[in-house]
Design an enzyme around this catalytic site. Structure first.
Site, short mmCIF file in Angstrom:
data_model
loop_
_atom_site.label_atom_id
_atom_site.label_comp_id
_atom_site.label_asym_id
_atom_site.label_seq_id
_atom_site.Cartn_x
_atom_site.Cartn_y
_atom_site.Cartn_z
N PRO A 260 0.79 -1.23 0.00
CG PRO A 260 -0.05 -1.05 2.15
CD PRO A 260 0.62 -2.01 1.22
CB CYS A 261 4.10 2.17 1.21
SG CYS A 261 3.56 2.18 2.93
CG LEU A 262 4.31 -0.25 -4.44
CD1 LEU A 262 3.75 -1.30 -5.38
CD2 LEU A 262 5.73 0.10 -4.85
#
Length: 412
Positions: A260-262
């Site tokens: 989810p941090c991409l």
């Protein structure tokens, strides 16, 4: 009085930005529609990777940070950064959350203010989607009355060397004055800014960076499949390749792309190319296909390894160190495994950022839990696990991240 910054979204992109801005002297409102997240942040509990309790406590102690779900708290802002995530749905970007965020802050836009899109964007999002909504909601004109630009979110979770403050920041604006305003803002937060000629270039830069990482992962993943069939330890090859002095970043295998941090959904680039020029982006589409099949490959490899130990996935007690990609846990549950998982995000992330799959029990990876497992699977990329203990206490370790080695370890 200190300048007022509104950061829309207090997740993995927005919260670190808010903390850095407080350090730089801004008054910061962290605007987020999730009331539970807001309550947690104002209680001093961080809910995004890369921000610890000490940093959040220091921000509160300064008197210059507060989280809020009330859009009225955006009144009088000097700078607003939009970090609302955009996901692909039905083969196209779902711009609903971003549109909602833009509409919330548009009425509070005033002459001379600056708005920056730092969220996911295909080339054209800032100028074709965000700009009209801001102008309609405020009655002002971008470039004439207020400044507007785009800057890619750059982060590598768990990297102790590169943080927001020392990572070069690409910046852009819809005109020269906007570029100056965006550059001046980020210049107070980071050591180096990299101006580009337009938001479209900035948006393409972000897509390129994510696609590069994704294609590299696909290359290493496909090599890992072949290496296993050839009896080669792909991780030994990766470590040897990393010694090259020519500046090439060596890609490493992974169990799949689900982070989810991409900064971007990797399917944006093929979608954006097809939308703009009417043809596909074959290289990235092929990488998408390879990476999408990696969770199934991980489960297959684990099943074969258990078979060699006279066990099957069904009925086995399997401990996952990390829950990304989550499809591995879901597949193991469907196949009848008794799945436990240890993942720091199960406690530290807000529910909309991280969800534990049904049928998975969250545990601590202590010696007793490791010893009870028929297989321990190193799945996540976090360095928060005691890998020496993992190797000593576990009967069998299947390692997808190259962290362990030994007679009881099999690596992807």
């Amino acid at each position: 009085m200190a300048e007022k910054l509104v950061v829309v979204g207090q997740g993995p992109a927005g919260l670190p930005l808010a903390m850095r801005a407080v350090e730089a002297g801004f008054r910061v409102v962290g605007l987020d529609e999730d009331g539970w997240r807001v309550k947690r942040l104002n209680a001093g509990e961080p809910c995004a990777e890369g921000v610890g309790a000490d940093a959040l406590a220091a921000a509160h102690a300064s008197g210059r940070y507060a989280a809020s779900a009330d859009a009225d708290d955006a009144t009088g802002f000097d700078v607003c950064v939009l970090t609302s995530p955009v996901r692909m749905r039905g083969g196209a970007p779902d711009l609903g959350p971003l549109g909602s965020a833009v509409r919330r802050i548009a009425p509070f836009l005033r002459p001379g203010a600056t708005v920056v899109l730092e969220g996911t964007a295909y080339p054209g999002t800032t100028e074709e989607f965000v700009r009209p909504l801001l102008e309609q909601g405020s009655g002002l004109r971008a470039g004439e009355d207020f400044h507007l630009g785009h800057s890619p979110h750059r982060a590598e979770p768990g990297n102790p060397r590169w943080r927001l403050g020392n990572t070069p920041k690409v910046v852009s604006g819809v005109d020269a004055a906007s570029l100056r305003a965006v550059t001046d803002f980020y210049g107070r937060l980071v050591r180096e800014t990299v101006p580009v000629s337009s938001p479209r270039v900035s948006e393409m830069c972000a897509l390129l960076e994510t696609a590069r990482a994704h294609v590299g992962a696909a290359l290493a993943n496909e090599l890992s499949i072949f290496a296993a069939q050839l009896g080669v330890d792909v991780w030994e090859a990766v470590e040897a390749a990393a010694t090259t002095p020519f500046g090439h970043a060596t890609p490493v295998p992974c169990p799949g792309i689900e982070d989810p941090c991409l900064p971007l959904d990797v399917t944006y680039l093929p979608w954006g190319i097809r939308r703009g020029v009417g043809r596909g982006f074959r290289l990235v589409e092929a990488a998408n296909d390879v990476n999408a099949h990696m969770p199934a490959h991980v489960v297959d490899r684990l099943g074969l390894a258990l078979n060699r130990r006279c066990r099957s996935i069904r009925g086995s007690r399997i401990l996952l160190l990390g829950l990304s990609p989550v499809e591995v846990a879901k597949t193991l549950c469907r196949l009848g495994a008794r799945v436990r998982a240890a993942d720091p995000r199960a406690d530290d992330r807000c529910p909309d950022d991280f969800v534990v799959p049904a049928g998975v029990e969250v545990v601590e990876p202590d010696a007793a839990e490791l010893a009870r497992a028929d297989a321990v699977v190193v799945l996540g990329g976090q360095d928060c696990y005691d890998y020496d203990l993992v190797q000593r206490a576990s009967r069998f370790v299947f390692d997808t991240r190259g962290r362990c080695r030994g007679p009881n370890v099999e690596r992807l």
